[in-house]
Motif scaffolding. Structure first.
Motif, PDB file in Angstrom:
ATOM      1  N   GLU A  39      -7.770  -7.815  12.726  1.00  0.00           N
ATOM      2  CA  GLU A  39      -7.495  -6.505  13.194  1.00  0.00           C
ATOM      3  C   GLU A  39      -8.680  -5.649  13.660  1.00  0.00           C
ATOM      4  OE1 GLU A  39      -3.934  -7.206  14.220  1.00  0.00           O
ATOM      5  OE2 GLU A  39      -4.581  -7.866  11.788  1.00  0.00           O
ATOM      6  N   CYS A  80      -2.505   1.835  12.554  1.00  0.00           N
ATOM      7  CA  CYS A  80      -1.342   1.281  11.788  1.00  0.00           C
ATOM      8  C   CYS A  80      -1.149   2.108  10.571  1.00  0.00           C
ATOM      9  CB  CYS A  80      -1.521  -0.209  11.457  1.00  0.00           C
ATOM     10  SG  CYS A  80      -0.550  -0.896  10.302  1.00  0.00           S
ATOM     11  N   LEU A  81      -2.264   2.366   9.962  1.00  0.00           N
ATOM     12  CA  LEU A  81      -2.235   3.095   8.616  1.00  0.00           C
ATOM     13  C   LEU A  81      -1.603   4.403   8.801  1.00  0.00           C
ATOM     14  CD1 LEU A  81      -5.792   1.882   6.929  1.00  0.00           C
ATOM     15  CD2 LEU A  81      -3.265   1.319   5.887  1.00  0.00           C
ATOM     16  N   ARG A 127       1.685   4.054   8.533  1.00  0.00           N
ATOM     17  CA  ARG A 127       2.232   3.703   7.125  1.00  0.00           C
ATOM     18  C   ARG A 127       1.947   4.795   6.031  1.00  0.00           C
ATOM     19  NH1 ARG A 127       2.304  -1.924   5.699  1.00  0.00           N
ATOM     20  NH2 ARG A 127       2.249  -3.177   7.668  1.00  0.00           N
ATOM     21  N   CYS A 141      -5.089  -7.809   7.642  1.00  0.00           N
ATOM     22  CA  CYS A 141      -5.991  -7.223   8.597  1.00  0.00           C
ATOM     23  C   CYS A 141      -7.259  -8.214   9.074  1.00  0.00           C
ATOM     24  CB  CYS A 141      -6.533  -6.001   7.942  1.00  0.00           C
ATOM     25  SG  CYS A 141      -4.956  -4.778   7.668  1.00  0.00           S
ATOM     26  N   CYS A 148      -6.200  -1.029  12.836  1.00  0.00           N
ATOM     27  CA  CYS A 148      -5.936  -0.593  11.491  1.00  0.00           C
ATOM     28  C   CYS A 148      -5.829   0.616  11.064  1.00  0.00           C
ATOM     29  CB  CYS A 148      -6.818  -1.113  10.576  1.00  0.00           C
ATOM     30  SG  CYS A 148      -6.739  -2.793  10.289  1.00  0.00           S
ATOM     31  N   ARG A 205       0.814  -1.332  -0.070  1.00  0.00           N
ATOM     32  CA  ARG A 205      -0.001  -0.165   0.206  1.00  0.00           C
ATOM     33  C   ARG A 205       0.909   1.340   0.005  1.00  0.00           C
ATOM     34  NH1 ARG A 205      -3.829  -1.828   4.881  1.00  0.00           N
ATOM     35  NH2 ARG A 205      -1.741  -2.520   5.416  1.00  0.00           N
TER      36      ARG A 205
HETATM   37 FE1  FES Z   1      -4.626  -3.449   9.450  1.00  0.00          FE
HETATM   38 FE2  FES Z   1      -2.067  -2.421   9.608  1.00  0.00          FE
HETATM   39  S1  FES Z   1      -3.263  -3.868  10.783  1.00  0.00           S
HETATM   40  S2  FES Z   1      -3.811  -1.807   8.035  1.00  0.00           S
END
Ligand code: FES
Ligand code: 5AD
Length: 345
Positions: free
Chosen positions: A316, A324-325, A328, A313, A321, A281
């Motif tokens: 999760e 985490c996103l 990222r 995911c 998420c 991603r």
């Molecule tokens: Fe779902 Fe990273 S755990 S986006």
């Protein structure tokens, strides 16, 4: 002038020219040049904003039998589920609190969700969260149903065409599913005023460079508002279980090409891309994508919405998420925003 510069200057090209373009996917210099241009264009229209869509997979019942798909009708080993309206509304509330302003209702083609039930759901969500966009992704329906759903408050519709080539389409789908009906659905959605999303799998069984050239040709003419592309990933309960997955590199190349072809397009870095590459991603965002679609479905049902194997995911919770996103997305110099994220005019 080489084909890359020609494309960047005049993205509308002939089928033969798109074929030459696709042949450049293995050329690192071409990939780099396209990526730089795609990123420049994405920034010009959307800055470093990344839009998030809360995906609610509300039913895995499906009357269709697409050969590649894990929730196909003939997969008898799958535990089927349907969320109730109350469960769906709970997912929305959870998503709203986490900053989502678009909800995507995605499901198999489930006849239990009749027009009346869908209209009632869309209307309730629209009334409860009038500042949110509603996206539907529930397959092929009669034009009148699309019209009723639009009237009830739906804004957008995702219907991947899967492949722009009729005989390739027929090789991926059983008799009874028709390429022309799918294309007609996209036309109907557009005519009704939806923001329309098309898309295809990269590296689906039997796909070659001619097919990919056709994809680009189709996109250049239909000009969807959204384009969902991700690598094909085999599912162990389908006839394609031994087929290789689509390539990350080809997916990234095509994301850049699509950003240049349709500068304002809403382009997700898909879950499938994040599944075949742990940084898929992030790489997708750097290739020109500007949307991410995290899952808001209740965790206990997630594993049953396996379109392909090893989907990320699965366990999760949505809040996890999102955190985490955020990291990222920040790692590639962009930010998730609280916004409906409509296509910019
Ligand atoms: Fe779902 Fe990273 S755990 S986006
Ligand atoms: N691999 C990757 N993507 C898939 N989809 C369905 N099955 C697979 C698979 N095995 C995609 C299709 C569909 C979308 C919801 O998921 O393109 O339109």
């Amino acid at each position: 002038m080489n084909i890359i510069e020609q494309f960047i200057n005049h993205p509308d090209m002939s089928l033969m020219e798109y074929e030459l373009l696709v042949e450049q996917a293995g050329n690192p210099e071409a990939v780099k040049r396209l990526q730089e241009e795609a990123l420049r264009i994405r920034r010009q229209y959307y800055g470093d904003k990344v839009y998030i869509r809360g995906l609610i997979e509300f039913t895995n019942y499906c009357k269709n039998n697409c050969y590649y798909c894990g929730i196909r009708r003939d997969n008898k080993s799958l535990q089927r589920y349907r969320l109730t309206k109350e469960q769906i509304m709970e997912c929305c509330q959870n998503g709203y609190d986490l900053g989502f302003r678009t909800f995507v209702f995605q499901g198999g083609e489930d006849p239990w969700f009749t027009e009346d039930r869908m209209v009632s759901l869309v209307r309730s969500v629209h009334e409860a969260w009038p500042d949110c966009a509603i996206t539907l992704s529930v397959g092929e329906l009669p034009k009148e149903t699309y019209r009723a759903l639009k009237k009830a408050g739906a804004d957008r519709y995702l219907l991947r065409h899967e492949t722009a080539d009729k005989s390739h389409y027929e090789s991926l789908h059983p008799e009874g599913m028709s390429f022309s009906n799918r294309m007609q659905c996209l036309q109907n959605l557009r005519a009704l005023g939806y923001q329309v999303g098309a898309g295809f799998m990269v590296g689906s069984p039997g796909q070659n460079k001619f097919h990919l050239a056709k994809e680009l040709y189709f996109l250049s003419h239909f000009k969807p508002d959204m384009v969902g592309i991700g690598p094909f990933i085999p599912h162990h309960k389908t006839r394609y279980k031994e087929e290789p997955a689509g390539a990350v590199s080809m997916t990234l190349f095509l994301l850049s090409v699509i950003r240049i072809l349709l500068p304002k397009v809403l382009l997700p870095a898909t879950t499938a891309l994040g599944t075949i590459d742990p940084y898929g991603r992030e790489k997708g965002l750097l290739a020109g994508a500007n949307v991410i679609m995290p899952n808001l479905s209740p965790e206990k049902y997630r594993k049953n919405y396996a379109l392909y194997d090893n989907k990320i995911c699965m366990g999760e919770e949505a809040a996890k998420c999102i955190r985490c996103l955020e990291k990222r997305v920040a790692s590639v110099g962009a930010q998730i925003v609280v916004d409906r994220g409509d296509v910019c005019k």
